[in-house]
Design a protein around this motif. Structure first.
Motif, PDB file in Angstrom:
ATOM      1  N   ASN A   1       7.612   2.972  -3.103  1.00 49.58           N
ATOM      2  CA  ASN A   1       6.223   3.290  -3.438  1.00 49.58           C
ATOM      3  C   ASN A   1       6.206   4.660  -4.105  1.00 49.58           C
ATOM      4  O   ASN A   1       6.718   5.630  -3.540  1.00 49.58           O
ATOM      5  CB  ASN A   1       5.367   3.294  -2.170  1.00 49.58           C
ATOM      6  CG  ASN A   1       3.888   3.376  -2.480  1.00 49.58           C
ATOM      7  OD1 ASN A   1       3.441   2.944  -3.541  1.00 49.58           O
ATOM      8  ND2 ASN A   1       3.114   3.929  -1.557  1.00 49.58           N
ATOM      9  N   THR A   2       5.647   4.743  -5.296  1.00 50.15           N
ATOM     10  CA  THR A   2       5.729   5.971  -6.087  1.00 50.15           C
ATOM     11  C   THR A   2       4.349   6.386  -6.584  1.00 50.15           C
ATOM     12  O   THR A   2       3.342   5.738  -6.301  1.00 50.15           O
ATOM     13  CB  THR A   2       6.651   5.767  -7.308  1.00 50.15           C
ATOM     14  OG1 THR A   2       5.963   4.960  -8.283  1.00 50.15           O
ATOM     15  CG2 THR A   2       7.957   5.096  -6.920  1.00 50.15           C
TER      16      THR A   2
ATOM     17  N   GLU B   1       2.086 -10.781  -0.660  1.00 51.41           N
ATOM     18  CA  GLU B   1       0.777 -10.124  -0.789  1.00 51.41           C
ATOM     19  C   GLU B   1       0.456  -9.312   0.460  1.00 51.41           C
ATOM     20  O   GLU B   1      -0.060  -8.188   0.378  1.00 51.41           O
ATOM     21  CB  GLU B   1      -0.312 -11.168  -1.038  1.00 51.41           C
ATOM     22  CG  GLU B   1      -0.273 -11.805  -2.419  1.00 51.41           C
ATOM     23  CD  GLU B   1      -0.745 -10.862  -3.514  1.00 51.41           C
ATOM     24  OE1 GLU B   1      -1.163  -9.724  -3.202  1.00 51.41           O
ATOM     25  OE2 GLU B   1      -0.679 -11.261  -4.696  1.00 51.41           O
ATOM     26  N   ALA B   2       0.772  -9.872   1.629  1.00 51.11           N
ATOM     27  CA  ALA B   2       0.480  -9.169   2.880  1.00 51.11           C
ATOM     28  C   ALA B   2       1.329  -7.907   3.007  1.00 51.11           C
ATOM     29  O   ALA B   2       0.817  -6.829   3.356  1.00 51.11           O
ATOM     30  CB  ALA B   2       0.722 -10.101   4.065  1.00 51.11           C
TER      31      ALA B   2
ATOM     32  N   PHE C   1       2.819  -2.035   2.833  1.00 49.14           N
ATOM     33  CA  PHE C   1       3.796  -1.060   2.347  1.00 49.14           C
ATOM     34  C   PHE C   1       3.121   0.122   1.662  1.00 49.14           C
ATOM     35  O   PHE C   1       3.590   1.259   1.769  1.00 49.14           O
ATOM     36  CB  PHE C   1       4.768  -1.748   1.389  1.00 49.14           C
ATOM     37  CG  PHE C   1       5.884  -0.866   0.911  1.00 49.14           C
ATOM     38  CD1 PHE C   1       6.776  -0.299   1.816  1.00 49.14           C
ATOM     39  CD2 PHE C   1       6.058  -0.594  -0.438  1.00 49.14           C
ATOM     40  CE1 PHE C   1       7.811   0.524   1.384  1.00 49.14           C
ATOM     41  CE2 PHE C   1       7.087   0.213  -0.876  1.00 49.14           C
ATOM     42  CZ  PHE C   1       7.968   0.778   0.036  1.00 49.14           C
ATOM     43  N   ALA C   2       2.027  -0.126   0.996  1.00 48.26           N
ATOM     44  CA  ALA C   2       1.330   0.951   0.291  1.00 48.26           C
ATOM     45  C   ALA C   2       0.847   2.035   1.242  1.00 48.26           C
ATOM     46  O   ALA C   2       0.583   3.168   0.816  1.00 48.26           O
ATOM     47  CB  ALA C   2       0.159   0.380  -0.504  1.00 48.26           C
ATOM     48  N   THR C   3       0.752   1.719   2.538  1.00 46.35           N
ATOM     49  CA  THR C   3       0.263   2.697   3.518  1.00 46.35           C
ATOM     50  C   THR C   3       1.387   3.518   4.143  1.00 46.35           C
ATOM     51  O   THR C   3       1.115   4.412   4.950  1.00 46.35           O
ATOM     52  CB  THR C   3      -0.509   1.985   4.647  1.00 46.35           C
ATOM     53  OG1 THR C   3       0.404   1.207   5.444  1.00 46.35           O
ATOM     54  CG2 THR C   3      -1.589   1.078   4.087  1.00 46.35           C
TER      55      THR C   3
ATOM     56  N   PRO D   1       9.378   6.783   4.443  1.00 45.98           N
ATOM     57  CA  PRO D   1       8.099   6.732   3.725  1.00 45.98           C
ATOM     58  C   PRO D   1       8.262   6.175   2.312  1.00 45.98           C
ATOM     59  O   PRO D   1       8.953   6.761   1.477  1.00 45.98           O
ATOM     60  CB  PRO D   1       7.657   8.199   3.690  1.00 45.98           C
ATOM     61  CG  PRO D   1       8.395   8.858   4.801  1.00 45.98           C
ATOM     62  CD  PRO D   1       9.708   8.147   4.895  1.00 45.98           C
ATOM     63  N   GLY D   2       7.667   5.023   2.069  1.00 51.57           N
ATOM     64  CA  GLY D   2       7.712   4.438   0.739  1.00 51.57           C
ATOM     65  C   GLY D   2       9.067   3.942   0.299  1.00 51.57           C
ATOM     66  O   GLY D   2       9.302   3.782  -0.904  1.00 51.57           O
ATOM     67  N   VAL D   3       9.973   3.651   1.238  1.00 50.74           N
ATOM     68  CA  VAL D   3      11.311   3.149   0.898  1.00 50.74           C
ATOM     69  C   VAL D   3      11.629   1.973   1.817  1.00 50.74           C
ATOM     70  O   VAL D   3      11.625   2.128   3.046  1.00 50.74           O
ATOM     71  CB  VAL D   3      12.401   4.230   1.057  1.00 50.74           C
ATOM     72  CG1 VAL D   3      13.756   3.692   0.580  1.00 50.74           C
ATOM     73  CG2 VAL D   3      12.037   5.497   0.300  1.00 50.74           C
TER      74      VAL D   3
END
Length: 338
Positions: A237-238, A30-31, A36-38, A217-219
């Motif tokens: 993240n997509t 959860e943390a 990661f979304a950022t 970024p997002g990987v």
């Protein structure tokens, strides 16, 4: 080139046994999900099918399936992921399996030898090759930076990084402990690896890592031990949220089996009080694999196509076939597009 270590997912092997580690997997997942979304998103992701092949039902839907078919079908797919780092484009190929050489894995070679050609032709379908797909995408082999697999079962990398490498500039991202294990396999591991094919590969073609890292970024690569000791999952993240990919399970519904129409899955998980169904051809550390799947489940967003299921993309996805009654998935992703 610099990767960022994911401190949140470090030191998850806490005292107290597998139940305590399961609790920690949920909490840390959860943390990290929030962190990661950022990190942003990659420039693009495309999916390409490689091969559909038979796989024992008792492995792929571990203990849960009541299907009469001894085999089900799985489709191996490659993801092509692009992002920018330090002003230049990076290209990662996730699961670029050389299925022509993979067939010499001891288990599959033995299965092929016991299967009449006419039946094998019906059960194995080649969709394309790694070089062919990249050519159609306009990607030159020398432009590929990284190759990555969730684990090295069946993989023969000689054509990709051997003496005359097809990918001259690529390095293989692999967990250090899985790479080390190839030098002395346990009997439980031997049917699934081709260790002799690694002996002459140049050490500099590998990029060993210890644990979980953000690549760009997002990987990210998240260590998910259990299916093998050095198992790792791709997290991206997509535009539709976070996806996770590995072979810890072979169908999205294995993470939410209460919604599965596959014979046995929902009832078995209720009876045994388990919330996921493992892919368990090797049971190296089953409780750790279960906990890793819960970590993956915690990270993945819900599917926009059907919110009963998560954006978990099996690197070998269950595929319906008339030859395998009782194994047609309730829901399939088929691809990630970003």
């Amino acid at each position: 080139m610099s990767f960022t270590r994911i401190d949140t997912l470090d030191h998850m092997d806490v005292e107290g046994g597998p139940g305590a580690r399961l609790r920690v997997a949920r909490e840390r997942g959860e943390a990290f999900r929030r962190e990661f979304a950022t990190t942003g998103t990659p420039d693009g992701i495309v999916t390409r099918d490689l091969v559909t092949l038979p796989y024992p039902t008792r492995f792929g839907l571990f203990r849960a399936s009541r299907a009469i078919a001894p085999f089900l079908s799985i489709t191996n797919r490659m993801l092509v992921i692009r992002w920018h780092d330090d002003g230049r484009e990076r290209i990662l190929l996730f699961e670029p399996s050389d299925h022509e050489y993979g067939r010499y894995t001891p288990y599959f070679e033995d299965l092929s030898g016991r299967t009449p050609d006419v039946i094998e032709r019906r059960m194995v379908k080649v969709h394309g090759t790694v070089p062919g797909h990249l050519e159609r995408l306009g990607i030159a082999p020398e432009d590929v930076d990284y190759l990555m697999f969730d684990h090295l079962h069946t993989q023969d990398l000689r054509r990709w990084i051997g003496a005359t490498p097809y990918f001259p500039n690529a390095r293989v991202i692999v967990q250090r402990d899985e790479l080390a294990a190839l030098s002395e396999l346990h009997p439980l591991q031997k049917p699934w690896y081709q260790p002799a094919t690694y002996r002459d590969l140049p050490a500099e073609a590998f990029l060993p890592i210890d644990g979980s890292v953000v690549l760009g970024p997002g990987v990210a690569v998240v260590k998910t031990p259990g299916h093998v000791f050095g198992n790792q999952s791709l997290v991206v993240n997509t535009s539709t949220g976070i996806w996770v990919s590995s072979e810890n399970v072979i169908a999205a519904e294995a993470l939410t089996p209460e919604h599965s129409k596959l014979p046995g899955l929902a009832s078995w998980t209720r009876r045994w009080q388990q919330e996921v169904v493992l892919n368990a051809n090797t049971v190296e550390t089953t409780a750790d694999q279960y906990n890793s799947i819960i970590l993956e489940k915690t990270l993945a967003d819900r599917s926009q196509a059907d919110p009963r299921f998560l954006q978990f993309f099996p690197s070998s996805e269950l595929t319906g076939a008339w030859t395998n009654p009782g194994t047609r998935p309730t829901f399939s992703h088929g691809q990630i597009v970003h």
